[in-house]
Scaffold this motif. Structure first.
Motif, PDB file in Angstrom:
ATOM      1  N   UNK A  15       0.657  -1.312   0.049  1.00 20.06           N
ATOM      2  CA  UNK A  15      -0.343   0.120   0.307  1.00 20.06           C
ATOM      3  C   UNK A  15       0.501   0.724  -0.274  1.00 20.06           C
ATOM      4  N   UNK A  16       0.338   2.317  -1.304  1.00 19.65           N
ATOM      5  CA  UNK A  16       1.480   3.173  -1.594  1.00 19.65           C
ATOM      6  C   UNK A  16       0.454   4.208   0.331  1.00 19.65           C
ATOM      7  N   UNK A  17       2.217   4.962   0.509  1.00 19.44           N
ATOM      8  CA  UNK A  17       1.459   5.657   2.546  1.00 19.44           C
ATOM      9  C   UNK A  17       2.370   7.477   2.368  1.00 19.44           C
ATOM     10  N   UNK A  18       1.222   7.789   2.785  1.00 16.99           N
ATOM     11  CA  UNK A  18       2.477   9.035   3.213  1.00 16.99           C
ATOM     12  C   UNK A  18       2.342   9.278   4.485  1.00 16.99           C
ATOM     13  N   UNK A  19       3.016  10.219   4.810  1.00 18.37           N
ATOM     14  CA  UNK A  19       3.029  10.289   6.207  1.00 18.37           C
ATOM     15  C   UNK A  19       3.234  12.443   6.378  1.00 18.37           C
ATOM     16  N   UNK A  68       4.502  14.792   4.465  1.00 14.01           N
ATOM     17  CA  UNK A  68       4.608  16.218   4.588  1.00 14.01           C
ATOM     18  C   UNK A  68       4.666  16.199   6.146  1.00 14.01           C
ATOM     19  N   UNK A  69       6.287  16.013   6.416  1.00 12.52           N
ATOM     20  CA  UNK A  69       7.112  15.296   8.112  1.00 12.52           C
ATOM     21  C   UNK A  69       7.292  16.575   8.441  1.00 12.52           C
ATOM     22  N   UNK A  70       7.456  17.935   8.751  1.00 15.07           N
ATOM     23  CA  UNK A  70       7.928  18.634   8.843  1.00 15.07           C
ATOM     24  C   UNK A  70       7.188  20.412   9.045  1.00 15.07           C
ATOM     25  N   UNK A  71       7.498  21.129   9.924  1.00 13.91           N
ATOM     26  CA  UNK A  71       6.600  22.607   9.936  1.00 13.91           C
ATOM     27  C   UNK A  71       7.121  23.934   8.299  1.00 13.91           C
ATOM     28  N   UNK A  72       8.438  23.446   7.790  1.00 18.24           N
ATOM     29  CA  UNK A  72       8.742  24.298   6.591  1.00 18.24           C
ATOM     30  C   UNK A  72       8.939  23.402   5.801  1.00 18.24           C
ATOM     31  N   UNK A  73       9.172  23.577   4.174  1.00 19.00           N
ATOM     32  CA  UNK A  73       9.346  23.027   2.843  1.00 19.00           C
ATOM     33  C   UNK A  73      10.599  22.201   2.932  1.00 19.00           C
ATOM     34  N   UNK A  74      11.648  22.659   3.663  1.00 19.49           N
ATOM     35  CA  UNK A  74      13.177  22.810   3.988  1.00 19.49           C
ATOM     36  C   UNK A  74      13.422  21.570   4.402  1.00 19.49           C
ATOM     37  N   UNK A  75      13.001  21.166   6.275  1.00 20.65           N
ATOM     38  CA  UNK A  75      12.954  20.754   6.323  1.00 20.65           C
ATOM     39  C   UNK A  75      11.432  19.508   6.673  1.00 20.65           C
ATOM     40  N   UNK A  76      11.159  20.047   6.172  1.00 22.27           N
ATOM     41  CA  UNK A  76      10.327  18.119   5.387  1.00 22.27           C
ATOM     42  C   UNK A  76      11.629  17.513   4.122  1.00 22.27           C
ATOM     43  N   UNK A 133       7.911  14.358  -1.267  1.00 19.95           N
ATOM     44  CA  UNK A 133       7.693  15.910  -0.281  1.00 19.95           C
ATOM     45  C   UNK A 133       7.204  16.905  -0.488  1.00 19.95           C
ATOM     46  N   UNK A 134       6.763  17.045   0.471  1.00 20.06           N
ATOM     47  CA  UNK A 134       5.723  18.507   0.571  1.00 20.06           C
ATOM     48  C   UNK A 134       5.946  19.294   1.738  1.00 20.06           C
ATOM     49  N   UNK A 135       5.717  20.659   1.110  1.00 23.01           N
ATOM     50  CA  UNK A 135       5.287  22.058   2.160  1.00 23.01           C
ATOM     51  C   UNK A 135       4.464  21.569   3.192  1.00 23.01           C
ATOM     52  N   UNK A 136       3.406  21.168   3.109  1.00 22.94           N
ATOM     53  CA  UNK A 136       2.276  20.622   3.770  1.00 22.94           C
ATOM     54  C   UNK A 136       1.240  20.089   3.840  1.00 22.94           C
ATOM     55  N   UNK A 137       0.244  19.170   5.375  1.00 25.09           N
ATOM     56  CA  UNK A 137      -0.618  18.201   4.313  1.00 25.09           C
ATOM     57  C   UNK A 137      -1.336  18.434   3.462  1.00 25.09           C
ATOM     58  N   UNK A 138      -1.691  19.968   3.180  1.00 25.81           N
ATOM     59  CA  UNK A 138      -2.597  20.060   1.894  1.00 25.81           C
ATOM     60  C   UNK A 138      -2.768  19.959   0.787  1.00 25.81           C
ATOM     61  N   UNK A 139      -0.787  20.582   0.645  1.00 28.73           N
ATOM     62  CA  UNK A 139      -0.371  20.674  -1.099  1.00 28.73           C
ATOM     63  C   UNK A 139      -0.527  18.283  -0.787  1.00 28.73           C
ATOM     64  N   UNK A 140      -0.144  18.037   0.203  1.00 25.00           N
ATOM     65  CA  UNK A 140       0.461  16.744  -0.038  1.00 25.00           C
ATOM     66  C   UNK A 140      -0.998  16.275  -0.425  1.00 25.00           C
ATOM     67  N   UNK A 188      -8.728  16.637   5.637  1.00 22.88           N
ATOM     68  CA  UNK A 188      -8.029  16.509   4.588  1.00 22.88           C
ATOM     69  C   UNK A 188      -8.026  15.213   3.652  1.00 22.88           C
ATOM     70  N   UNK A 189      -7.259  14.454   4.199  1.00 19.72           N
ATOM     71  CA  UNK A 189      -7.313  14.020   3.473  1.00 19.72           C
ATOM     72  C   UNK A 189      -8.235  12.568   3.462  1.00 19.72           C
ATOM     73  N   UNK A 190      -9.660  12.421   4.202  1.00 18.03           N
ATOM     74  CA  UNK A 190     -10.459  11.610   3.923  1.00 18.03           C
ATOM     75  C   UNK A 190     -11.452  12.352   3.352  1.00 18.03           C
ATOM     76  N   UNK A 191     -11.527  14.055   2.891  1.00 20.87           N
ATOM     77  CA  UNK A 191     -12.294  14.449   1.927  1.00 20.87           C
ATOM     78  C   UNK A 191     -12.491  13.594   0.231  1.00 20.87           C
TER      79      UNK A 191
END
Lengths: 378, 378, 378, 378
Positions: D4-8, D37-45, D57-64, D93-96
């Motif tokens: 299963x393809x998983x995100x975090x 979308x592992x951290x609070x900023x795109x760079x850290x993520x 990698x994404x900068x936010x969960x919405x983007x992801x 955001x994901x359920x939707x």
């Protein structure tokens, strides 16, 4: 960092230990299992590989070794998880092609095979790692560190035992495959319980104390009806430097599942560890209250913390200890790929020497017991 | 029923074991301590007797034996709680006069003394009881009963150990009296740890299994600086009927107070008992969940209930187990006074045979160890 | 020193607790049981007295109090081991005549009786000692000492519980005498499990911490069919000084024999003790490895050593802890006989205050539970 | 079967729980972590993703959520491992977008968020799985099965506790991030220890017994200097059907790492389980000896064997229990993808109901405690 491309020999037919190696190789995400010769026929191998999602399947380890060595993206390492008598031939096939070997223990089923394998390791540039997995438990690393740091003073006494009960009844006569090959000298070698679990006890005692067994006096028994290999073994040990010990291995002791237990006593204190409760280590400095050290808890030192994944109080178990061997194997492989010397890269990983020590241990046990438990050098 | 009039030899000078015997004799209210030769001089003896409220004091055991035998209300039994080398002479003095003897173990310090004492017992009508006190624990009675009832099936393996730590440092060089005489061959005999505690382990293994040790292979060590007697002993055992075993006794294992532990495995199940947690007995029928039996709890059978004073969950300890020996000694004494045959009256009480077995055990240990751990008959 | 002449009220008909008191009174050889009113009729009393070897038997405690007070060699102290509802009247009869009282707990079956007894104690010159026997365990003394010494820092949390299982089935309907009177309000008072064992838990928590329970919120249940008294009780506690706690008592928790357990946590560390394994005490200084203290072992301090009879590793149990109460009672009695003030002579012995605290505890439990577990002052 | 393809979401900055989720997702080889979308900023993520070998990698969960939903090979499921206050928004955001959600507990930091999330789950076709990981331990499955099978009879008493010690000192004032957000109401919500670990205790008690908590009476404390959220909580419980219980959660109890412990007692027997020794389960049928069941050992039943990977005696731990949630989540996801109804596909997996129960539990604790521990409905 890229994952190491891994192959596997054996482990196809619902074998217990094959699944353990696969989980262990995944836990720290350092390997990718891409090829297998999992069973004795090409058809069975292919079926197992497909069920496990392994992309490339081979009908034999020879085929796999040849083909993978020829690929640009061929396997970098292989896990050998067959019965004992196949270890040597399989390992040599990969070592000869510079493919790193992670091999189940004991080393082989005969001393002849062992010596040949030892030569093959010496002539290869690849690493040979033997999965004496109990050395991967964090509290075993802690114990080794404490002995080395002198917390116990010079070691006097070593008590080690590994009782099980699964051969209490003669299951080999009832069709249980695991019982069949383990009680069969042609597949297991001359050692029964001493080869299967006694070698673990011997290895662990030496790993923690840093001592070697010089000689032993052994009394082996085969209690199961019709058995020729030992299913229970008693022995006394003499270590380098004057320490003395006892070792008991058994597969006919009802109530014991995998009750590997090590106790070490020195001039200044003692240690006690049980495999079934591996997150604890008793430390008993002489003249002070007993202390119960916990994995990643207060008093844990670097070597145990380094191989610990989660905070104290959330138990890590057998698979995590096994995974540590794989994780350190990955470090070692990347290290030699980067040009490091093999010996340095191995760190505390058990290798061919541990394997040969185990073979000598088995040989000495059998020889001593045949000679009415006379002291026998390893 | 009237209390038995009791005398005591030794136990005057704050000796640990004298006080234990006195408490043990009081717990079930079967004895009244009325005479003593508690110390090596008449003055010290008298002072101790007065402090303890013992009416009649003597300067020597000979005086006491003679005088008490002559009194209408003289002692009926005597407790001998001196160092080992005095046991034989004292016991003989009372046995010769028909006074029952309750004697601390091991039997004597030399085999010569032991044989003479054996003769004296044979020629006396009085009872000779050896305080192998661990046989008095309820769960040991339970274990013995379960083995005898066949709950374990034929016995295969016996693991017994008695580690202590109090001689880890060489306290005998620092003026500790207990350490001095126990490490002194002229007072303790040829056995160090094997005599002091190894005999307990040996006795208990035999008591529970109903088996005898036929031969042993022993490796004795004296780790303490300047010691000549063993302070650590490893051995392998061969029992009558084919069972095999291991025995470890040690006084240099830090973290162990009185960690006597017995494990017995048969074809059908196993048992495990620890002296430091004596109200528990693990029973592990093969193929079923482990069961923890408790003193006077569910599953307790007649022989353990018979020697249990209070309901389960309220622990009984060392003194109560010791008291059971005294209580059964009282039964035996009253029984022979009523005309019963000595052997029948003794029941399961340890007597001269247990004492001789212990002496043979010590002798075999020393002989085997001197002969490089060769198998030696008891 | 001469033994204290002791009488006993109750304890005749194979009652568990009477035998315990008698053994406890003998262990340290400070008492001589010379008189008894052991049963409800003169005949039964006489039969019991003869069987036990007690010289003087009486038909009632009143007769005994009167007659013994008149004798030159009359009893100096009396043990009261009847059901709860007899305690007050019996105790008053002896206190009024200057005879020291050693009384089983809880104090009485009604608060009215308790108050009257409190007055009687106040007006007597004799001592009143309540056998909260668990306070006699060496490791409980150790725990109390460590809290008082500040090893735990200011106390924050107290967790105490006393589960049993013997009333899981409604044995009172099957003719078991112990079950009958303990579930009968007219003989036990308003408390079921809270009176029988909850008072022990409450007493022990206060004894060790030196704190008092200010108020509690209790939820009592009677699970057994037809029971009116609680057989299970849950409560939250607020201690003086801000510590908070929980207390659980139960007689319907299968698998628990007498599983009294106390855990105390302060700003700097914690303690844990279990009655069924009383020779151990866990000490957990914050940020350091857990330490297992053993009776008379390394780390044992004065107050635990003072009440310990034998070296560590040889377990003492329930009877020895009980005997400590008797031994200290003997000290206290001789001390007041020599002119000491009563309060000073009592030392840490539980007396009338502990008894009244227990009665207030029972009362508060019942009141709170009736009031839907509202916080209720003691 | 394809992984299963998983995100975090979250789990980037050395967070403890993110790593746990990743290992858990790998152990049974059912997931492939392909986006984060592992951290609070795109760079850290991006840095975290690269270090972990995660391809996208994404900068936010919405983007992801948006981007992955648009891809043919987008993630099928996402793990949410942020602090509590982010759970609701991320999950929605994901359920939707029909992406299955595996979310850390407790559900959210406010009841408002929880209700909104509950609605979102109701309106989505995707699964919502809450990682109440302790329900994944094999012996917890065994316990649940035994209760359901009637081995204990009707349940009377539930004792559950989860003490820790890591907040004994006020580490939040010393810069420890874990301590900062967990003691901060804006990020954790109104519950301190009750939200972090009390919810686990509550969930486990209900999971094993099959009962629900109807009402509770709670007394919360904040012992740490300057704390507003509870760091210790005492409460009494009333379950549906008449069972009663107690629950203790604490983060200031020195010597306790993650000492989650559950005891359940019925009319016929009891059970006892400790998270720190999770391979054992005590079963105490009333009137019979205690039995110690072991994972995959004698007496293990289907539901525990089904989630057990290796033979008994080789301990499985926290990560394996957690992995079982992931493994069953994979089953459920494949099942609904194949057309199964959501409720049936979930099996015993904890979902939105368990999450809402936890929120109601926290709310009731706080309300009861503010109201002087008055009984409060959930």
């Amino acid at each position: 960092m890229a994952r190491i491309r891994l192959g596997m020999v054996g482990g196809g037919n619902d074998a217990f230990i094959g699944g353990v190696h696969r989980i262990a190789s995944r836990i720290d995400d350092r390997f990718e299992l891409v090829a297998g010769a999992l069973s004795s026929t090409p058809e069975k191998s292919a079926a197992s590989a497909e069920a496990l999602g392994i992309p490339r399947s081979y009908g034999s380890f020879e085929d796999m070794a040849k083909a993978e060595a020829a690929r640009e993206d061929g396997i970098e390492a292989v896990s050998i998880v067959t019965p004992n008598h196949v270890h040597a031939a399989a390992a040599k096939a990969f070592l000869a092609r510079g493919i790193h070997v992670i091999c189940d223990k004991p080393l082989t089923s005969t001393m002849e095979d062992a010596t040949a394998l030892e030569d093959a390791v010496a002539q290869s540039k690849a690493l040979f790692i033997l999965t004496h997995n109990y050395t991967g438990y964090p509290m075993i690393r802690q114990a080794r560190d404490m002995v080395a740091s002198g917390d116990l003073g010079p070691i006097r006494i070593v008590q080690v035992e590994y009782p099980q009960d699964w051969l209490t009844s003669s299951l080999e006569n009832e069709g249980l495959k695991q019982a069949e090959w383990r009680t069969d000298p042609t597949r297991s070698g001359v050692g029964g319980s001493i080869g299967d679990i006694g070698t673990h006890a011997h290895n662990l005692a030496c790993f923690v104390t840093g001592l070697e067994v010089e000689s032993l006096a052994a009394d082996l028994q085969a209690f199961g009806v019709g058995r020729t290999l030992d299913d229970n073994a008693h022995m006394m040990l003499r270590f380098t430097g004057g320490a003395r010990g006892m070792l008991w291995s058994s597969q006919v002791a009802p109530g014991n599942e995998n009750a590997l237990k090590l106790r070490v006593y020195g001039e200044k204190g003692g240690l006690e560890w049980s495999q079934e409760d591996p997150n604890y280590l008793w430390f008993t400095p002489h003249g002070e209250p007993k202390r119960l050290l916990t994995r990643n808890g207060a008093g844990a030192t670097g070597p145990s913390q380094a191989v610990s994944r989660i905070p104290g109080g959330h138990p890590e178990g057998y698979l995590e200890g096994f995974a540590t061997i794989y994780n350190e194997a990955a470090d070692a492989i990347r290290s030699v790929q980067g040009g490091a010397v093999r010996a340095a890269a191995m760190g505390v990983l058990p290798g061919i020497k541990a394997g040969m020590d185990g073979m000598r241990f088995i040989g000495a046990c059998v020889a001593s017991s045949k000679n009415d438990a006379a002291w026998t050098k390893l």
